[in-house]
Structures are given as structure tokens and as C-alpha cells.
Enzyme design. Structure first.
Site, PDB file in Angstrom:
ATOM      1  N   ASP A   1     -55.438 -39.678  37.306  1.00 40.35           N
ATOM      2  CA  ASP A   1     -54.835 -38.789  36.324  1.00 40.35           C
ATOM      3  C   ASP A   1     -55.876 -38.534  35.233  1.00 40.35           C
ATOM      4  OD1 ASP A   1     -52.851 -37.446  34.764  1.00 40.35           O
ATOM      5  OD2 ASP A   1     -52.591 -39.280  33.615  1.00 40.35           O
TER       6      ASP A   1
ATOM      7  N   ASP B   1     -47.108 -40.426  36.986  1.00 45.35           N
ATOM      8  CA  ASP B   1     -48.096 -40.964  37.919  1.00 45.35           C
ATOM      9  C   ASP B   1     -47.513 -42.033  38.848  1.00 45.35           C
ATOM     10  OD1 ASP B   1     -50.171 -39.445  36.698  1.00 45.35           O
ATOM     11  OD2 ASP B   1     -50.279 -40.921  35.104  1.00 45.35           O
TER      12      ASP B   1
ATOM     13  N   ASP C   1     -51.417 -43.459  33.841  1.00 51.41           N
ATOM     14  CA  ASP C   1     -50.831 -44.166  32.708  1.00 51.41           C
ATOM     15  C   ASP C   1     -49.404 -43.760  32.398  1.00 51.41           C
ATOM     16  OD1 ASP C   1     -51.518 -41.580  31.687  1.00 51.41           O
ATOM     17  OD2 ASP C   1     -51.299 -42.402  29.672  1.00 51.41           O
TER      18      ASP C   1
END
Length: 1162
Positions: A431, A875, A871
Site C-alpha cells: 500500500d 489492506d 496499514d
């Protein structure tokens, strides 16, 4: 004209009053469509304040007690035994243990049963201890106290576990909610309270909850005396952020939404007390519905280890079959002349040795030798690996180099199953926001009325400036360099979330700008269109608790520029705002009529407010692609310049949002509002979709005001970490929701994209495609877009193949719309082929689902280890789909961490996690397993050679307790020390030479040639030990009195050679000696001698062939010690010579690094 305007103003005022009355009381029950009582998924009925009524008792809802244990007292033994004997090796030894009680057993049953009991018992004890810890936690939670209304003007305390659906409870400040509650009232008149959901989603920001207006007056116990209501709502489910239901109170139905729901295990904050009605209890609560086991992940090494176990089983069956065939042939020939052995009495034998039934005798012999050679299967392998992995995880947890001082967070191995996988990672899917960047948003630039504001250069521009040629995006309407310098130099102290510098807007100077009215409206949107909560700090400063860092930065920016949001109620938002007409700040309150919340599908948020002058306004902010397509014709005045500025901001790596508004008429708003209330009041499976469709009707004909640009800075050390991982040969993909230009700029800044790298861009954002989207019908458009993406992928593949020998690195960049087609069944193979051929991949505008799909595609098609790192909650799917999920404990809460396998505080720690701990763990586990099989084969094949020498009679070469203690006592600790402490190269060299990581990616240390090499080494060692020992001590005097060596002396001598050989083999293999390794290796050999002395002292009925054999015969014989020395040296010499020859003349990469380390130390 004035006369014409008065009636319209009066008419509008009248309709506003009508609207106010309509909002105070929802439509009657018979006017609400889709209530759906009893419908599948929406059948739950809650009798508030009447849980003991016959109707409530008939529903038979579960109590509020919970259990997170894996076992109960009743099922622990059978369930745990089932878990243990699901393992093939344990099941085999269980069968052997049963057979050992028959006359077929070559050993005493207890000697076979004891090691199995020790191994299985130790694992069961570990399971029991872990489960007991969970049980104690359950007991503590179930016995917490809560106040419950007793139906007669008072409250009483009871345990959580005794709560029933429908109970009215009172929860005090800083207490956890005992069940899922409907918020009825609070100590605040407007029915608001603040909740911390850390235990649910890991987020630390406070959530604002608000009761229905109709129940907000229930402030004390007396008011509940006559309160009776019926709730019809959704059935128990795991969706934390949605709730659909209806409160039927006094004949009127009121819609319920997540703002009225208080979830179990969240905590009451900044509110003295609340009253709530219990809706879901126990395992029906949403937190328990989410408490499912994470997806089971196994490492590649474990999967291959299972295959090796099967190979060993096949080998065991094979050599047992050979033994039984030869035994059957020999037995059948016993009746022939010349082969008769009188001492076996074939003329009067049992079925186990009957020449007339040689086939049956051979079968029984097969079972006997199956037990005899059983030591080929390592019984303690599984538990030893579990111990080693737990200790490795402790080392990861305590690595000071992966400790973040800023956040006070160390690295955490949340599972120990995947340690060695870290050293085999081939592809990283990352990410961006909060993973590569800090997720600490700073408002730095904006575009208002087609004019760019903001003079400070962002860090992303500075980071990228040394890599790419960047053209500044300040235009003719931007301040000069001198003005920028002056502005920055005279600015006030920095404010978190606000790094904006521009004298044209600061300190109220925006009033003099050409489009001051547009600027005024722009900051109105930022100050009002949000869900943030104002919190007064100890220093009387107003801070904001927002659902995202972006939103907090917008509200902060509005405050710093003169529009301070300071109070929120259930129906209003209040501002201290600068009024340009009177030239000073005034307090204004805006009535909050409707909030159309943000979602990943909508990509926008809107609020509808009524001003103090009775004007209806819709404020909207969201993704530029969504806002621009909803603009009115007269609202597109600033679109060209704003689009240009947004592109410039994106190229600078900034996150952008478009800002717009519209004025609503009462004639349009009132019917829409009625429809909106009815839809929100409905209970059906498509509730959210229908609500979005109704919201879309009002979010039209917008007037563009401008755009915002916030900076999310790169984390410390990200470029260096990515560069090092790229040197290690790891492919890195970025999956982000940002615009293509933003992602590309960040790619350059973090060195994922580099000079000389050719970019392959696949996008559907082209003029031709955009024209097609406006003109073509849906089916034709889908087909055309699919063909366009297929063509781009095909052309890119062709170009890459042509440039194959040029050593030009490629970077693939693809947007979300194109990715949706690239992931289709017909294109996914071509897309992956293209992506694998590129050094870097960036996927832009990706949804959470697309992240998971891309991860799955890479994992299953490449068949190599994938690691996903993120985070946020978006995700989670990606982390669970990857072979390894790494969560970053950042600003977006702990949901990613809670779903991960490993947790780190910052992206840069991934370098050490993979290149150091990954390399060490992979090499240690690989060597440990190979050595396990080697030492068991060495032991097992000495038995086989002895059997061949003894005509496959089933006579064991060793005492039964020698064999039982072999893996448990004499060779267990050294192999554990190997798995925990061995270190082929230092951490410094692992980081200095990242290509060492390719040892794991190519699986050098656990390849089939290496495994078979260790197995062959074991067979050869067994051959040397057996034949050298027998030829050395047979046919000559062994003892001082002239007696030759007996069967028991041969067994002790061979066994001693085996113990010495396998332990010394480990000592030769080790690269890094500590005092622990010295203790366990030489201690294991000493322990063998101690055992031999002590066990040999027992009566002969117990010690059998070991009775006094060492003290009386072996210890005093020089031949015994000489044979051990010569045999051990002879057995180890081939490996020693091969190893040195290979390292000297054909060194591998890690051999060269080891040599460099030795030279450096010397």
C-alpha cells in the site's frame, strides 16, 4: 420587483417551517416501505425493557456469556488427541504402539509408547496452558459488572453474562459496553456521546454516536417506567460499520443506523453516562461475529517437509518389504537339505516362522520390521520445529534495530509459522498511504476559482527533484519567489495538519481577492462538510477527532484561515467565522439536515445544511473524477484551470479532492428528503445501494469551487529500503488508490522508479476513451474498453520481448479502470506475464477488492512467495490473501496489524525483517530439517545393515531404550540449537550483500538435491559405521580376558559411533559457535555415557542387553575407544572433503560472503 420577491420569500419561509415539522416526526408505520419483518436476514425482534415477556422468551436468544477457548473440559482430551494424530508421523507411531503389545514387536511396548507419550503430552500440555489463559480471560470478562434497570424505578448491578436481549443498561464513563446496545439517551440533552473503538478496529480517534430524538429525553430511571418499544432489525452479522433496523415506539417507526449502535468492547469516552437497550448478546454481538480464525497459512518448507515424510514412509515400506521377502524366501528354504538350522526347529515352529506357511510368516515379519525401522520417521520433528520457531519469533520481537522510538513500538511476530518464509519473499505488494508515507496529512496547496494558492514546496517535490526534472506548477497568478520567501519567513508557528503558506489568503487577506465570495464558500465547505468532532484540550485549544487524517487537515485549514468549527450537535454545526461585510469574526450555526456519508463506492461526501437566512445548501467534496461529472453547465467555469492544477498537484505527489456546492430549492429538497427518509427507514438486503441511488439524485448540478492538495510525507528511510530490496532481487508492486500522476511521482521519490527505466502505462483515461464513455451504450462501451486494454497489454508485451537483450528495466503503471479488465479471465495471464517482466509495478486507483485480487493472482500464478504490507482496514484482504501479511502500526488504527502475520512500526524495518531475520530463519529451519532426516536415516540404516547380516531375522541391533531415547535425549538439543543460534553471516553482511536473499528465493538450502544429499550422507554414514565396526571387533579378542565381542557389545559400540558421528557432523556444519552450542553438542555425548552407566546398573530384567556392558566390557577395552575414533573420522571424512572441495573450487555466493567475513575477522 420588490413586490414580486416578498411572496416568494414568505412562501420559502412557510416551506422551511413545514420541513422542520416533517423532520421532527418520521412517516407513520404504514407509509414506510420495505420494513420486512420476518424477512430472511432481518428477522430479529427485540422487546425493549420487557425481556421477560412471553413473546421475548419464545425467541430464545443466547445469553451474554462468551467463550474464546478452543477446548472444553469435556472435549479437551478427544479433540486434542485428534489434532495430534492428524499428523502422519504421530499416527504412524500410534499404530506401532498398538502393535507393540503383540508378539510381533521387536521391543518392549513401553519403550515404544513412552517417546510418543512424551511428544504428544508435551504438545497437549502447551495447548492446555494456552487455552487456560484464554479461559481465565473469558471468566474475567463474563464477570464484569454493569447496571441494569429492574423495571421499578431503580438500577441493580449484575454480571455481563446475565444480560438478556431487551435489558436497559446504564454504562458509565470509561467503561466498556457489555453487549451491542441501542443508544437511548446520554447525560447530554442532544443525546450525543463519544466512543473509542480501539478493541474493534484499532482506531484511536473518537466516534460520535447520537440517540434518536424521541428517546433522548429518557434521562433517569423514572423515565423508563413506561418505556416499551419494539426493535425490528438485521440478524447477527460481522459488519461493524453498518446496521439496519426500525424502532417501533408509540405507534411510530423510527429508522435506526450505525450512529445509534454501541458495540460490545468499545469504550465510552468524554461522556458521563449513557442508557442503552441490549440488541445482540454473547456470540451474536458484532465483535464476536468477527472473532474468526485467520486464514491458515503454511510455509513452503513445511509443505515440502510433509512430502519428505511421505518419501521416508515409502522408504520404510520399501526396506521392510525387502526384509520380509528375503525372510520369506529363507524361511521357505528351511525344509530343504543343507539349509536346515536345528536351533530354529522349523519342524515345530509357530506361525511367525513356519516354512509351510512362508507367505504368512513373511507378512508378520513385515509388521515386525516396520516397527524395527520406525526410527527412520522423526517423532520429535514437529515439536522441535515449533520450539525453534517460537524462539526465533522472540528474537524478532526483541530486535532493537526494529524498534521505533517515535511511536514506542517494536516489531512483533504475530505468528511463528512463517518465519522461514521471510527469507523466500519474491514479490512485495505494498500500500502507499501510511505504508510508504506517514499518513500525517498536511494542507499545503489549494486551487480556488481557478487560481492556485500555496507557496511552500512539499517534501515529495524535493525528494523527486534529484531524480526527475520537475517543472514548478506556480503560474502567472502565483506569488513571486521573493513573495514566497517573505511569506514563509513571516509565518507563524507550525500547526499540525496545516503547512499552507500564502499571504493572499492568510490573516484575512482573502477578502481582497477577485473571487472572495468563492473563497468564502470554499472554506465553508471545508469547515462544515465532515464528521469531525471538536475536542477542547487542557490548554483550551480546539483539536479535532476525525475519521481520517485528510479530514482533520481540512477542518484545521479552515480554522487557520478564519472559519473555526467549534461545536457539533445532533442537528447543527457551529462556526467562528470571519464575516467580510462587517470585518470581524461572528458565531454562526448551520442546521444540519442530512449527511450523505463517504464510501469507497461513492468516493464523495455531502452535507445539506440550512443557513440562518433559511437558505438550503448542499456542500460536497470528493474525488475529482466523481465531482466533475456531476457539475452543472454553469458550474464548470473554473473546471479547466482546476483540472490543470489538480494534475500539477498529483505530479508533485499530493493527494487531491475537488470541492463543490449547490443551492437547493425547497420544492426540490422536500420531496427528495421524504424519499430519503423512507429509504433509510426501510429494512432490506439492498438498503445501502438504494440509499446511494437516492443520494445520487440530489448530488447533481454542482458548482465547482476548487480543489485541495494535502501532502503525505514519505517515511524515513523508505527510498533506501526499497533500493536495498530491489538489489536483493525482490519485485515491488505499489497498489494505491491515488491518481496515476501522484503514484508515479511517489514512485520516483521512493526510488521504485529510477532514471533509465522505461515506463509502460496502461490507462483508459485518454481523450478517445473519455469521448466513447459519453457517447457509447453500456454494452458496447464495456466491449470496447476490454479490447483497448487487451491491445495495450499485447503491445507492451511485444515491446518488452523486443527489448529483452538490451538490459533496459521496465516499469508497469496501470490505473484502476484498466486493472478491472486486466484481471478478467481472458487477460489475467497476459497481464501477469507483462508485470513479471517488469522491475516495478504501480497499480493506481485500486479498490480494496482489487488489491486482494492482484495479490491472489501473483501468488497463484507465479507460485512464489508473496508478501503484502499495509496499514489500514482497506489492506486487510490483501494481507490475508498473501503468503505473508505485514501490518504497519500507523495512523489508520490497528486493523491491518490485527490481520497480519508480522507487525512493524515503519516500512524501513522491512529491510532488516527480510534480509536479516528472513535469511537466518530460512537457513536455520532448512538445515534443521535436513539434519533431522540425516540423523534418523543414519540410525535407521545401521539397523537395516545389521538385519541383512542377521538374515533379516527381526533381531534389533540395539537395546530398545537406546532407540527410544535417540531422538528425545541424545540428539534433540543440538538440532534445536542449530535452528535457533546458527548464523552463517552477520547482520551487517546480510544488509551489505542483499543478494544473499536469493538463496531463499531459489530455495538453495532446501532444494531436493540438497535434501537427497543429506539423506545419502546418512545412508553412507550408516554403512561406514556398521561395516567398519563389525570388521574391527569381530574375529578377535575384545576384552582383556580374551573373550570376543558379544552381540550386546557390538550394539553399544555401533550406537556410540552413531551418537558421536551425528553430533560431530553438526559441529562441522555449524558456521557460528556459541557456548550454548558447545554445551548441547558435547553435553549430549556425555549424557549418552551417563545414561549407559546408570541404565546398565539396573537389574538385567530391566536393562537387558545393556546390563553392565559399558563398565565391565567397553570402558576398559582400548579397542572400543580406538574403533570409535577411527569409525567416526571415517564416517565424517567424505562430507568434510566434499564440503571443502566445493567451497574452494566451486563456491556459491554465500560461501564467498562467509570467506569475506572470516578474512575480516582475522
Amino acid at each position: 420587483m420588490a413586490g414580486e420577491r416578498r411572496p416568494r420569500s414568505a412562501h420559502l419561509f412557510f416551506e422551511m417551517g413545514l420541513l422542520s415539522r416533517r423532520r421532527s416526526r418520521p412517516p407513520p408505520a404504514d407509509q414506510s416501505p420495505g420494513v420486512g419483518r420476518g424477512d430472511a436476514g432481518y428477522s430479529r425482534m427485540v422487546h425493549c425493557n420487557d425481556p421477560a415477556s412471553p413473546q421475548a422468551l419464545e425467541l430464545n436468544y443466547p445469553d451474554n456469556s462468551i467463550s474464546t477457548t478452543k477446548y472444553t473440559v469435556a472435549n479437551f482430551v478427544p479433540k486434542s488427541l485428534f489434532e495430534q494424530f492428524r499428523r502422519v508421523a504421530n499416527f504412524f507411531f500410534l499404530i506401532v504402539a498398538f502393535i507393540s503389545f503383540s508378539p510381533l514387536a521387536p521391543y518392549r511396548a513401553v519403550s515404544i509408547l513412552l517417546p510418543l507419550v512424551v511428544v504428544v503430552g508435551a504438545t497437549m500440555a502447551k495447548e492446555a496452558v494456552e487455552d487456560w489463559q484464554r479461559k481465565k480471560q473469558d471468566i474475567e470478562v463474563n464477570n464484569r459488572k454493569v447496571k441494569v434497570y429492574d423495571g421499578s424505578f431503580s438500577l441493580y448491578q449484575t454480571e455481563w453474562k446475565k444480560l438478556r436481549v431487551g435489558d436497559i443498561v446504564r454504562v458509565e464513563k470509561d467503561e466498556f459496553f457489555p453487549a451491542d446496545l441501542l443508544l437511548l439517551s446520554t447525560n447530554h440533552d442532544d443525546g450525543t456521546c463519544y466512543v473509542e473503538t480501539m478493541n474493534l478496529d484499532g482506531e484511536t480517534n473518537l466516534k460520535r454516536k447520537q440517540s434518536l430524538e424521541v428517546t433522548s429525553t429518557l434521562h433517569n430511571e423514572d423515565s423508563f417506567q413506561n418505556f416499551k418499544a419494539l426493535i425490528n432489525c438485521e440478524d447477527p452479522n460481522e459488519k461493524l460499520y453498518s446496521f439496519i433496523g426500525i424502532l417501533d415506539y408509540e405507534g411510530v417507526q423510527f429508522p435506526l443506523n450505525p450512529k445509534q449502535i454501541l458495540l460490545r468492547d468499545s469504550k465510552l469516552r468524554n461522556t458521563q453516562h449513557v442508557y442503552g437497550a441490549v440488541i445482540f448478546t454473547g456470540h451474536d454481538t458484532k465483535v464476536m461475529q468477527n472473532a474468526m480464525d485467520p486464514p491458515s497459512k503454511r510455509s513452503n518448507i513445511e509443505r515440502r517437509m510433509d512430502k519428505i515424510i511421505y518419501v521416508l514412509f515409502a522408504s520404510l515400506v520399501f526396506i521392510s518389504s525387502i526384509s520380509s521377502v528375503f525372510f520369506g524366501i529363507k524361511t521357505k528354504n528351511e525344509t530343504s537339505v543343507g539349509n536346515y538350522r536345528w536351533y530354529l526347529r522349523p519342524d515345530n515352529s509357530s506361525i511367525y516362522f513356519d516354512p509351510n506357511r512362508a507367505g504368512l510368516a513373511a507378512f508378520f515379519h513385515f509388521l515386525t520390521v516396520l516397527m524395527l525401522y520406525g526410527c527412520l520417521i522423526p517423532i520429535s520433528l514437529y515439536i522441535s520445529i515449533e520450539i525453534v520457531k517460537v524462539l526465533q519469533s522472540i528474537f524478532i520481537d526483541h530486535d532493537q534495530e526494529m524498534y521505533c522510538e517515535d511511536s514506542d513500538k517494536p516489531a512483533r511476530a504475530r505468528t511463528s509459522n512463517l518465519n522461514e518464509e521471510l527469507g523466500q519473499v519474491d514479490t512485495i505488494l505494498s500500500d502507499k498511504t501510511g505504508t510508504l508515507t506517514c499518513n500525517s496529512m498536511e494542507f499545503v496547496k489549494c486551487s480556488i476559482a481557478g487560481i492556485a494558492y500555496g507557496s511552500r514546496s512539499c517534501e515529495m517535490e524535493k525528494a523527486a527533484s534529484g531524480i526527475i526534472q520537475y517543472e514548478p506548477f506556480e503560474r502567472h497568478d502565483s506569488p513571486s519567489a521573493f513573495e514566497r520567501h517573505k511569506s514563509e519567513g513571516t509565518s507563524k508557528k507550525s500547526t499540525k495538519g496545516f503547512s499552507f503558506r500564502d499571504d493572499r489568503l492568510m490573516n484575512g487577506q482573502w477578502v481582497g481577492e477577485p473571487n472572495s465570495e468563492v473563497i468564502h464558500k470554499f472554506f465553508h465547505v471545508l469547515a462544515i462538510c465532515h464528521t469531525a468532532i471538536p475536542v477542547v484540550s487542557k490548554s483550551d485549544e480546539i483539536l479535532y477527532e476525525a475519521e481520517s487524517p485528510d479530514e482533520a487537515s481540512f477542518v484545521t485549514a479552515a480554522r487557520e484561515l478564519g472559519f473555526e468549527f467549534y461545536r457539533r450537535t445532533q442537528t447543527s454545526v457551529s462556526l467562528h467565522e470571519f464575516d467580510p461585510k462587517i470585518g470581524r469574526k461572528v458565531d454562526r450555526t448551520y442546521e444540519l439536515l442530512d449527511t450523505l456519508e463517504f464510501s469507497s463506492a461513492r468516493k464523495r461526501m455531502s452535507v445539506i445544511v440550512r443557513t440562518e437566512s433559511n437558505q438550503l445548501l448542499l456542500f460536497c467534496k470528493g474525488a475529482d473524477s466523481v465531482i466533475f461529472e456531476r457539475l452543472a453547465k454553469n458550474g464548470q467555469v473554473f473546471e479547466p484551470n482546476t483540472k490543470c492544477h489538480i494534475n500539477d498537484y498529483s505530479e508533485a505527489g499530493l493527494r487531491t479532492l475537488a470541492v463543490a456546492y449547490r443551492i437547493l430549492s425547497a420544492e426540490e429538497y422536500i420531496p427528495w428528503h421524504d424519499d430519503f427518509v423512507k429509504i433509510k427507514n426501510s429494512v432490506n438486503a439492498d438498503h445501502d445501494t438504494i440509499v446511494d441511488e437516492v443520494a445520487d439524485r440530489i448530488e447533481r448540478d454542482l458548482i465547482l469551487l476548487g480543489a485541495t492538495a494535502v501532502e503525505d510525507r514519505l517515511q524515513k528511510g523508505v527510498p533506501e529500503c526499497i533500493n536495498k530490496l530491489a538489489e536483493a532481487g525482490i519485485k515491488i508492486w505499489i497498489l494505491t488508490g491515488d491518481k496515476l500522476e501522484t503514484a508515479v511521482n511517489i514512485g520516483f521519490a521512493c526510488q521504485l522508479l529510477r532514471k533509465g527505466m522505461e515506463q509502460l502505462v496502461i490507462t483508459l483515461d485518454t481523450p478517445d476513451i473519455n469521448a466513447l464513455k459519453k457517447d457509447g451504450d453500456k454494452n458496447a462501451l464495456e466491449k470496447s474498453l476490454h479490447e483497448n486494454v487487451a491491445k495495450q497489454i499485447c503491445e507492451a508485451l511485444s515491446h518488452v520481448s523486443k527489448m529483452k537483450g538490451s538490459n533496459v528495466p521496465f516499469a508497469l503503471i496501470i490505473d484502476g479502470d484498466s486493472l478491472a479488465f486486466a484481471l478478467s479471465t481472458s487477460l489475467e495471464h497476459s497481464f501477469l506475464d507483462l508485470a513479471v517482466a517488469c522491475a516495478s509495478v504501480i497499480c493506481c486507483r485500486t479498490s480494496p477488492k482489487q488489491k486482494a485480487l492482484v495479490t491472489r493472482l501473483v501468488k497463484w500464478r507465479t507460485r512464489k512467495t508473496t508478501l503484502a504490507i499495509g496499514d489500514g482496514a482497506n489492506d486487510v484482504g490483501m494481507l490475508q490473501e498473501a503468503d505473508i501479511g505485514v501490518g504497519i502500526s500507523g495512523v489508520e488504527g490497528m486493523q491491518a496489524v490485527m490481520s497480519s502475520d508480522f507487525a512493524i512500526a515503519q516500512f524501513r524495518f522491512l529491510e532488516r525483517l527480510l534480509l536479516v531475520h528472513g535469511h537466518w530463519c530460512y537457513r536455520r529451519i532448512s538445515a534443521m530439517i535436513c539434519y533431522f532426516f540425516y540423523k534418523n536415516i543414519t540410525m535407521g540404516f545401521t539397523l537395516f545393515w545389521f538385519e541383512a547380516h542377521a538374515y533379516f531375522s527381526g533381531q534389533p541391533a540395539y537395546n530398545d531404550w537406546f532407540i527410544s531415547f535417540y531422538s528425545v535425549a541424545f540428539t534433540s538439543l543440538p538440532v534445536i540449537a542449530l535452528g535457533v543460534f546458527d548464523k552463517d553471516v552477520s547482520a551487517h553482511l546480510c544488509l551489505k550483500f542483499p543478494k544473499l536473499h536469493q538463496d531463499g528465493v531459489q530455495n538453495i538450502f532446501f532444494s531436493w538435491p540438497r535434501i537427497l544429499g543429506w539423506m545419502i550422507n546418512g545412508v553412507c554414514n550408516a554403512l561406514v559405521i556398521y561395516y567398519f565396526t563389525t570388521h574391527a571387533i569381530f574375529h578377535q579378542a575384545f576384552r582383556q580376558d580374551g573373550h570376543v565381542a558379544a552381540y550386546e557389545i557390538l550394539g553399544v559400540t555401533m550406537y556410540t559411533c552413531v551418537v558421536w558421528t551425528v553430533n560431530c557432523q553438526l559441529a562441522i556444519y555449524l558456521s557460528y559457535f556459541t557456548w550454548i552450542q558447545h554445551c548441547v553438542i558435547w553435553g549430549s555425548i556425555i549424557f549418552w555415557y551417563m545414561f549407559l552407566v546408570v541404565y546398565g546398573s539396573f537389574p538385567s530384567t530391566i536393562s537387558t542387553t545393556a546390563y553392565w556392558v559399558f563398565r565391565e566390557a567397553c570402558a576398559s577395552s582400548p579397542l572400543y575407544w580406538l574403533v570409535i575414533l577411527l569409525v567416526v573420522v571415517s564416517a565424517l571424512l567424505p562430507y568434510f572433503m566434499y564440503s571443502n572441495f566445493q567451497k574452494t573450487f566451486f563456491p556459491k555466493y554465500h560461501d564467498l560472503i562467509q570467506r569475506l567475513q572470516v578474512q575480516k575477522e582475522n
